[in-house]
Design a protein around this motif. Structure first.
Motif, PDB file in Angstrom:
ATOM      1  N   ASN A 169       0.898  -1.174   0.097  1.00  0.00           N
ATOM      2  CA  ASN A 169       0.032   0.163  -0.038  1.00  0.00           C
ATOM      3  C   ASN A 169       0.898   1.341   0.066  1.00  0.00           C
ATOM      4  N   VAL A 170       0.581   2.150  -1.062  1.00  0.00           N
ATOM      5  CA  VAL A 170       1.156   3.291  -0.887  1.00  0.00           C
ATOM      6  C   VAL A 170       0.295   4.596  -0.180  1.00  0.00           C
ATOM      7  N   GLU A 171       1.093   5.072   0.910  1.00  0.00           N
ATOM      8  CA  GLU A 171       0.136   6.179   1.674  1.00  0.00           C
ATOM      9  C   GLU A 171       0.233   7.299   0.899  1.00  0.00           C
ATOM     10  N   TYR A 172       1.120   7.649   0.473  1.00  0.00           N
ATOM     11  CA  TYR A 172       1.230   8.991  -0.406  1.00  0.00           C
ATOM     12  C   TYR A 172       2.484   9.061  -1.013  1.00  0.00           C
ATOM     13  N   MET A 173       2.532   9.936  -2.105  1.00  0.00           N
ATOM     14  CA  MET A 173       4.068  10.080  -2.742  1.00  0.00           C
ATOM     15  C   MET A 173       4.082  11.282  -3.586  1.00  0.00           C
ATOM     16  N   TYR A 174       5.240  11.733  -3.709  1.00  0.00           N
ATOM     17  CA  TYR A 174       5.517  13.094  -4.567  1.00  0.00           C
ATOM     18  C   TYR A 174       6.672  12.937  -5.167  1.00  0.00           C
ATOM     19  N   ALA A 175       6.996  13.783  -6.295  1.00  0.00           N
ATOM     20  CA  ALA A 175       7.852  13.814  -7.273  1.00  0.00           C
ATOM     21  C   ALA A 175       8.932  14.596  -6.681  1.00  0.00           C
ATOM     22  N   PHE A 176      10.285  14.048  -7.120  1.00  0.00           N
ATOM     23  CA  PHE A 176      11.463  14.873  -6.706  1.00  0.00           C
ATOM     24  C   PHE A 176      11.727  15.561  -8.218  1.00  0.00           C
ATOM     25  N   VAL A 177      11.866  17.115  -8.087  1.00  0.00           N
ATOM     26  CA  VAL A 177      12.121  17.696  -9.428  1.00  0.00           C
ATOM     27  C   VAL A 177      13.164  17.189 -10.131  1.00  0.00           C
ATOM     28  N   GLU A 178      14.467  16.964  -9.641  1.00  0.00           N
ATOM     29  CA  GLU A 178      15.563  16.560 -10.185  1.00  0.00           C
ATOM     30  C   GLU A 178      15.488  15.353 -11.033  1.00  0.00           C
ATOM     31  N   ARG A 179      16.178  15.146 -12.051  1.00  0.00           N
ATOM     32  CA  ARG A 179      16.064  13.951 -12.679  1.00  0.00           C
ATOM     33  C   ARG A 179      17.788  13.254 -12.656  1.00  0.00           C
ATOM     34  N   ASN A 180      17.747  12.045 -12.493  1.00  0.00           N
ATOM     35  CA  ASN A 180      18.688  11.344 -12.270  1.00  0.00           C
ATOM     36  C   ASN A 180      18.931  10.415 -13.287  1.00  0.00           C
ATOM     37  N   ALA A 181      19.967  10.423 -14.430  1.00  0.00           N
ATOM     38  CA  ALA A 181      20.306   9.440 -15.109  1.00  0.00           C
ATOM     39  C   ALA A 181      19.189   8.975 -16.074  1.00  0.00           C
ATOM     40  N   GLY A 182      18.428  10.129 -16.434  1.00  0.00           N
ATOM     41  CA  GLY A 182      17.109  10.079 -17.284  1.00  0.00           C
ATOM     42  C   GLY A 182      15.865   9.680 -16.759  1.00  0.00           C
ATOM     43  N   ASN A 183      16.121   9.291 -15.584  1.00  0.00           N
ATOM     44  CA  ASN A 183      14.879   8.883 -14.810  1.00  0.00           C
ATOM     45  C   ASN A 183      14.310   9.883 -13.837  1.00  0.00           C
ATOM     46  N   ALA A 184      13.002   9.832 -13.575  1.00  0.00           N
ATOM     47  CA  ALA A 184      12.308  10.774 -12.578  1.00  0.00           C
ATOM     48  C   ALA A 184      12.734  10.024 -11.061  1.00  0.00           C
ATOM     49  N   VAL A 185      12.589  10.830 -10.076  1.00  0.00           N
ATOM     50  CA  VAL A 185      12.657  10.324  -8.630  1.00  0.00           C
ATOM     51  C   VAL A 185      11.518  10.602  -8.170  1.00  0.00           C
ATOM     52  N   ILE A 186      10.733   9.568  -7.545  1.00  0.00           N
ATOM     53  CA  ILE A 186       9.385   9.772  -6.915  1.00  0.00           C
ATOM     54  C   ILE A 186       9.604   9.085  -5.527  1.00  0.00           C
ATOM     55  N   ILE A 187       9.254  10.036  -4.332  1.00  0.00           N
ATOM     56  CA  ILE A 187       9.214   9.857  -3.025  1.00  0.00           C
ATOM     57  C   ILE A 187       8.125   8.932  -2.587  1.00  0.00           C
ATOM     58  N   PHE A 188       8.307   8.101  -2.085  1.00  0.00           N
ATOM     59  CA  PHE A 188       7.057   6.932  -1.645  1.00  0.00           C
ATOM     60  C   PHE A 188       7.099   6.877  -0.263  1.00  0.00           C
ATOM     61  N   ARG A 189       5.949   6.908   0.649  1.00  0.00           N
ATOM     62  CA  ARG A 189       5.515   6.568   1.860  1.00  0.00           C
ATOM     63  C   ARG A 189       4.840   5.116   1.786  1.00  0.00           C
ATOM     64  N   PHE A 190       5.224   4.255   2.407  1.00  0.00           N
ATOM     65  CA  PHE A 190       4.527   2.922   2.382  1.00  0.00           C
ATOM     66  C   PHE A 190       3.961   2.608   3.837  1.00  0.00           C
ATOM     67  N   ASP A 191       3.039   1.824   3.947  1.00  0.00           N
ATOM     68  CA  ASP A 191       2.751   1.492   5.499  1.00  0.00           C
ATOM     69  C   ASP A 191       3.606   0.277   5.821  1.00  0.00           C
ATOM     70  N   ASP A 192       4.200  -0.334   4.751  1.00  0.00           N
ATOM     71  CA  ASP A 192       5.161  -1.409   5.271  1.00  0.00           C
ATOM     72  C   ASP A 192       6.411  -1.173   4.484  1.00  0.00           C
ATOM     73  N   VAL A 193       7.418  -0.183   5.110  1.00  0.00           N
ATOM     74  CA  VAL A 193       8.423   0.172   4.114  1.00  0.00           C
ATOM     75  C   VAL A 193       9.437  -1.025   3.807  1.00  0.00           C
ATOM     76  N   ASP A 194       9.718  -1.731   4.765  1.00  0.00           N
ATOM     77  CA  ASP A 194      10.827  -2.908   4.549  1.00  0.00           C
ATOM     78  C   ASP A 194      10.155  -3.772   3.626  1.00  0.00           C
ATOM     79  N   ASN A 195       8.909  -4.119   3.586  1.00  0.00           N
ATOM     80  CA  ASN A 195       8.150  -5.089   2.788  1.00  0.00           C
ATOM     81  C   ASN A 195       8.267  -4.633   1.409  1.00  0.00           C
ATOM     82  N   ALA A 196       8.092  -3.286   1.442  1.00  0.00           N
ATOM     83  CA  ALA A 196       8.018  -2.412   0.089  1.00  0.00           C
ATOM     84  C   ALA A 196       9.442  -2.402  -0.555  1.00  0.00           C
ATOM     85  N   ILE A 197      10.610  -2.319   0.229  1.00  0.00           N
ATOM     86  CA  ILE A 197      11.844  -2.261  -0.394  1.00  0.00           C
ATOM     87  C   ILE A 197      12.177  -3.675  -0.631  1.00  0.00           C
ATOM     88  N   ALA A 198      11.850  -4.554  -0.128  1.00  0.00           N
ATOM     89  CA  ALA A 198      12.077  -5.921  -0.409  1.00  0.00           C
ATOM     90  C   ALA A 198      11.358  -6.419  -1.970  1.00  0.00           C
TER      91      ALA A 198
END
Length: 143
Positions: free
Chosen positions: A96-125
């Motif tokens: 589950n994504v609780e919220y997210m927002y975009a990071f303005v800077e681009r990194n190697a042609g990719n956008a960067v999105i900041i995610f807040r998850f209800d279970d951060v460790d599971n999301a990372i895995a």
């Protein structure tokens, strides 16, 4: 890899955002990304900064209510459907994504999105298992 984010609860009145920016600027804290959600009475300002500890201490000393939370910075292909593919990976794993927002800077042609998850460790895995690039705090703050 988790990234520290600070959340500031602020009254919804003129000058409060400027005050946050001023006190952080005076302490040499650089804001790297931000998100603001508000209601008629108050707002929640979420910040990624280059020094979370100094930012948190400074804001508390200036009367703000501040919390520190962990979020995840994900590189998302900057192309149509790039975000959809990441969200589908998370949905398939029932993360589950609780919220997210975009990071303005681009990194190697990719956008960067900041995610807040209800279970951060599971999301990372889940993201690691699918080969999704997650940025460390050090890399994120240096963009």
């Amino acid at each position: 890899m988790k990234v520290e984010q600070i959340s500031i609860f602020i009254e919804n009145k003129s000058g409060r955002l400027a005050e946050v920016a001023r006190v952080l600027g005076e302490k040499g804290v650089n804001i790297r990304a931000l998100s603001l959600a508000d209601t008629s009475d108050f707002g929640i300002l979420r910040l990624l900064v280059d020094n979370t500890d100094i930012a948190q201490t400074t804001l508390k000393e200036n009367g703000f209510t501040v919390n520190k939370t962990e979020v995840v910075a994900v590189e998302v292909p900057d192309e149509p459907g790039g975000l959809c593919n990441i969200l589908q990976v998370l949905d398939d794993a029932q993360v589950n994504v609780e919220y997210m927002y975009a990071f303005v800077e681009r990194n190697a042609g990719n956008a960067v999105i900041i995610f807040r998850f209800d279970d951060v460790d599971n999301a990372i895995a889940v993201l690691n298992e699918k080969g999704v690039s997650i940025l460390s705090g050090e890399k994120l703050y240096s963009l």
